[in-house]
Each structure stands twice: as C-alpha cells, then as structure tokens.
Enzyme design. Structure first.
Site, PDB file in Angstrom:
ATOM      1  N   HIS A  67     -24.661 -20.957  53.892  1.00 16.28           N
ATOM      2  CA  HIS A  67     -25.722 -21.382  53.019  1.00 16.28           C
ATOM      3  C   HIS A  67     -26.738 -20.249  52.841  1.00 16.28           C
ATOM      4  CE1 HIS A  67     -24.760 -25.208  55.414  1.00 16.28           C
ATOM      5  NE2 HIS A  67     -24.766 -25.697  54.176  1.00 16.28           N
ATOM      6  N   GLN A  92     -22.991 -39.943  48.561  1.00 19.17           N
ATOM      7  CA  GLN A  92     -21.927 -38.837  48.443  1.00 19.17           C
ATOM      8  C   GLN A  92     -20.720 -38.870  49.573  1.00 19.17           C
ATOM      9  OE1 GLN A  92     -24.255 -35.250  48.233  1.00 19.17           O
ATOM     10  NE2 GLN A  92     -22.423 -34.270  49.094  1.00 19.17           N
ATOM     11  N   GLY A 114     -21.680 -22.960  46.366  1.00 18.50           N
ATOM     12  CA  GLY A 114     -20.463 -22.379  47.022  1.00 18.50           C
ATOM     13  C   GLY A 114     -19.296 -22.780  46.649  1.00 18.50           C
ATOM     14  N   GLU A 115     -18.167 -21.597  46.537  1.00 21.99           N
ATOM     15  CA  GLU A 115     -16.966 -21.930  45.872  1.00 21.99           C
ATOM     16  C   GLU A 115     -16.386 -22.335  47.112  1.00 21.99           C
ATOM     17  OE1 GLU A 115     -15.483 -17.909  44.650  1.00 21.99           O
ATOM     18  OE2 GLU A 115     -16.535 -18.211  42.796  1.00 21.99           O
ATOM     19  N   GLN A 124     -16.571 -29.065  43.185  1.00 20.12           N
ATOM     20  CA  GLN A 124     -18.041 -29.564  43.044  1.00 20.12           C
ATOM     21  C   GLN A 124     -18.814 -28.664  42.033  1.00 20.12           C
ATOM     22  OE1 GLN A 124     -20.781 -30.736  46.472  1.00 20.12           O
ATOM     23  NE2 GLN A 124     -21.542 -28.769  46.171  1.00 20.12           N
ATOM     24  N   SER A 144     -18.723 -24.140  57.783  1.00 17.07           N
ATOM     25  CA  SER A 144     -18.905 -25.548  57.470  1.00 17.07           C
ATOM     26  C   SER A 144     -19.690 -26.114  58.375  1.00 17.07           C
ATOM     27  CB  SER A 144     -17.652 -26.224  57.348  1.00 17.07           C
ATOM     28  OG  SER A 144     -17.801 -27.496  57.131  1.00 17.07           O
TER      29      SER A 144
END
Ligand code: AMP
Length: 279
Positions: A36, A60, A147-148, A153, A185
């Site tokens: 992040h 979500q 972010g990839e 997304q 993550s």
C-alpha cells in the site's frame, strides 16, 4: 496529516485547496503494508497532495466470514501513513458511505466481471465499482493508484472510468512482495506459521509457469500448475488461468502482439490468496 471520517469534512478540506492543486488518491481497506505504501509514495511523486481512504467495503465481500475476519489495524495504519507522504486520510463508516442502504449498484464491465475472480466471488466487482465510483465522487482525484496484485480490479476500474466518463487517470503499480516472493497482502497476517512458511510456493510456481509459457501452450501450462497443487498438503487451488491482459479471456492460441498474464487463487485453510505474473 489530516484524518476525516465525514464526507462533508473531507470535501470542505479538498475544496479549500488552491486552484490547480493535483490530488492523487489511494483507496485501501486498511491493514496497511509496504505494498500500500508503495502506491502512496508513487502518488506523492506525481501529485501535489495524496488522499488515502481506509474503508473495509462490505458490498465487495461475497463471504460474510471473510468480512468479519478481515484485519482491522487502524492505529497502526495511521502511524504508517504518517511516516509516508500522506496528506489526508479518509476513514468513513459504512453508514457514512451507504446511509441505510448497504447495497451495490449493478455494473456492466463488458464481460471483464465474469472472468476469474468474478466466477468465484459473486457480486464482488459490483461492490468494487460501487465503492470506487462513490469515493471518486467524494475525493475527485486527478489520478488514482491501484496495485497489479488485483490486476482484474484495475481493468474493471479502467472500464468503469471509460464507460462512465469519469475524469480520473488510473495508474497501475507493480506488485510488492516479501523477500521470499509472497505477494504482500493484508490477509497474510491470518496465515499460520506453517502456511506462511509454505506460501512462497505460490509465486515460485507462477515463475516456473512463466518459463514454461515460452515453449508450451497455455493449456499445457495450466495443467502443469494444477498438477503442482494436486494433493498439496497446505494449499488448495481455486483457479489458475492464463489470460489476455486486456480482455481477461483465457488464451487459446498465443499471439505475439498480445500481452498475457497467469492468474492464481489459492486457499490456505480459510485464507484466500491471489497472485499473478506477467508472461
Ligand atoms: P486493499 O487494501 O487490499 O483493498 O488494497 C488497496 C490497494 O493496494 C489495491 O489497489 C491493491 O491492489 C493494492 N495492493 C495490495 N497489495 C499490494 C501489493 N502487494 N503490491 C502492490 N499493491 C498492492
């Protein structure tokens, strides 16, 4: 660094900025890590001010248990952000965002939403579209950073901005990894010691798949990955797919003019991890 929980207050602050001030925006669900922060740093390099949102978006989550277990570390998050170049943090409650109607809108992402994550997480991308559009409306950023790690997304958000004619530039940022290759993550902190020790296997397998894609066709590589996970003592493979970066459709015949990526989702116990690699 200023922290606002109310839409009205953050908007008042943003409205008070000198004309022409560029705003970089990094939406997050908190439990922040270096991945992040790499988005925040990039945003600061490219804009006058950086706004980070921390909001665990209920719409979500397709799985109620995952929402309950999602890590919440707001004090640590704020001190991490203070140590970077973040100017404004927006930390709304679900009521502030959704009032009494915690529901998603329905989006048409031209089929991107039916691939990969979309097949396994019903309604997930409607939730993502709903919250990202709402946050864009509130913050009105010039550029927004994603972010990839969540590559699908990014493509979905690009599609949304294009279809809804939103004036924000979407910037994709590379995947930040732990030293041993595991993609950072927020969910990693829920892994047991044994699962965490085994977790570099996911990226190792993706790297080998990338090598194999040089000489083999996509379905052979997919089968090879599936086989690597068969009977794995710790991980259960949910899906592996090799897809076109733009359409996210599975590759049938390789076309040298196209870009491809391998995407993977695995479970370690009830923790779901995703990763991907450019091929
Ligand atoms: P999240 O808080 O998980 O919703 O993530 C917020 C943003 O950070 C999303 O754009 C993610 O793709 C991005 N992100 C999460 N993990 C990583 C990572 N390891 N490297 C780069 N970006 C990431």
């Amino acid at each position: 660094m200023l922290v606002f929980a109310k839409i009205k207050s953050v908007q008042e602050k943003l409205k008070s900025l000198k004309n022409g001030t560029t705003i970089g925006f990094v939406p997050t669900m908190g439990a922040l890590h270096e991945g992040h922060l790499s988005l925040v740093e990039k945003a600061k390099k490219e804009n006058d001010i950086v706004v980070v949102s921390i909001f665990v978006n209920p719409t979500q989550f397709d799985n109620a248990e995952d929402l309950i277990n999602y890590p919440k570390t707001i004090d640590k998050d704020l001190s991490l952000l203070k140590s970077t170049y973040c100017d404004i943090v927006f930390t709304p409650t679900p009521e502030e965002i959704y009032a009494n109607d915690i529901q998603s809108q329905s989006f048409d992402f031209d089929g991107l939403e039916f691939q990969m994550e979309g097949k396994f997480r019903a309604g997930h991308f409607n939730g993502v579209g709903t919250i990202v559009e709402r946050l864009f409306e509130i913050v009105k950023p010039h550029k927004a950073y994603f972010g990839e790690k969540d590559f699908q997304q990014i493509q979905i958000i690009r599609k949304m901005t294009e279809k809804r004619n939103l004036h924000v530039k979407i910037i994709a940022c590379p995947i930040h990894r732990e030293m041993d290759g595991l993609a950072m993550s927020s969910r990693n902190m829920r892994l047991t010691k044994e699962q965490r020790t085994a977790a570099p296997f996911i990226y190792e397998t993706l790297k080998k798949a990338k090598d194999k894609f040089g000489t083999k066709n996509a379905s052979e590589v997919v089968k090879w990955v599936e086989n690597e996970f068969k009977n794995h003592p710790i991980f259960r493979l949910e899906y592996v797919e090799i897809a076109d970066e733009d359409t996210l459709l599975p590759v049938e015949t390789k076309n040298p003019a196209k870009k491809y990526r391998a995407f993977i989702a695995v479970f370690a116990g009830n923790v779901r991890l995703i990763d991907n690699i450019s091929l």
